[in-house]
Design a protein around this motif. Structure first.
Motif, short mmCIF file in Angstrom:
data_model
loop_
_atom_site.label_atom_id
_atom_site.label_comp_id
_atom_site.label_asym_id
_atom_site.label_seq_id
_atom_site.Cartn_x
_atom_site.Cartn_y
_atom_site.Cartn_z
N ALA A 188 37.60 45.13 34.36
CA ALA A 188 37.92 45.15 35.81
C ALA A 188 39.14 44.42 36.54
O ALA A 188 39.70 44.79 37.67
CB ALA A 188 37.06 44.36 37.40
N ASP A 189 40.19 43.86 34.81
CA ASP A 189 41.03 43.03 35.72
C ASP A 189 41.97 44.10 35.77
O ASP A 189 42.44 45.10 35.89
CB ASP A 189 41.62 42.73 34.37
CG ASP A 189 42.35 41.39 34.28
OD1 ASP A 189 44.03 42.14 34.80
OD2 ASP A 189 42.20 39.93 34.12
N THR A 190 43.04 43.65 36.70
CA THR A 190 43.87 44.68 37.06
C THR A 190 44.91 45.00 36.73
O THR A 190 45.62 46.06 36.51
CB THR A 190 44.65 44.24 38.71
OG1 THR A 190 45.42 42.51 38.29
CG2 THR A 190 44.17 43.85 39.95
#
Length: 105
Positions: free
Chosen positions: A62-64
């Protein structure tokens, strides 16, 4: 001025930290990304950069920065060193190209 030896030490310290485990999700993503960028842009260790970009996508999905990391890992796996991809985290970082600022009236 920082030498490549300094950056190699920074990378090694971050790798050691990542190896023992980082519980904070955001920090883990930041460390894995930083290792990838240092190895790609400064140390020219493209295999290690690719590995850390892939690890970022796997361990912090889910890291940008996952979109960039995944695409860049694919390019590096094909031997594509030059890229038009720019990280979207908005942070100034080691060796990263910055997008030009738009000129307005």
């Amino acid at each position: 001025a920082e030498s490549l030896g300094d950056w190699a030490r920074v990378s090694a310290e971050l790798e050691a930290w990542a190896a023992v485990g980082i519980e904070n999700y955001g920090l883990k993503g930041q460390v894995l990304f930083r290792i990838g960028r240092i190895n790609e842009k400064l140390l020219k260790d493209y295999k290690k950069a690719e590995a850390y970009y892939r690890r970022l996508a796997k361990e912090t999905p889910a890291d940008t920065r996952v979109y960039f990391a995944t695409r860049r890992a694919e390019e590096l796996a094909k031997g594509q060193i030059e890229t038009r991809l720019v990280p979207s985290d908005g942070m100034a970082e080691a060796g990263a190209a910055t997008a030009p600022k738009p000129e307005g009236p």
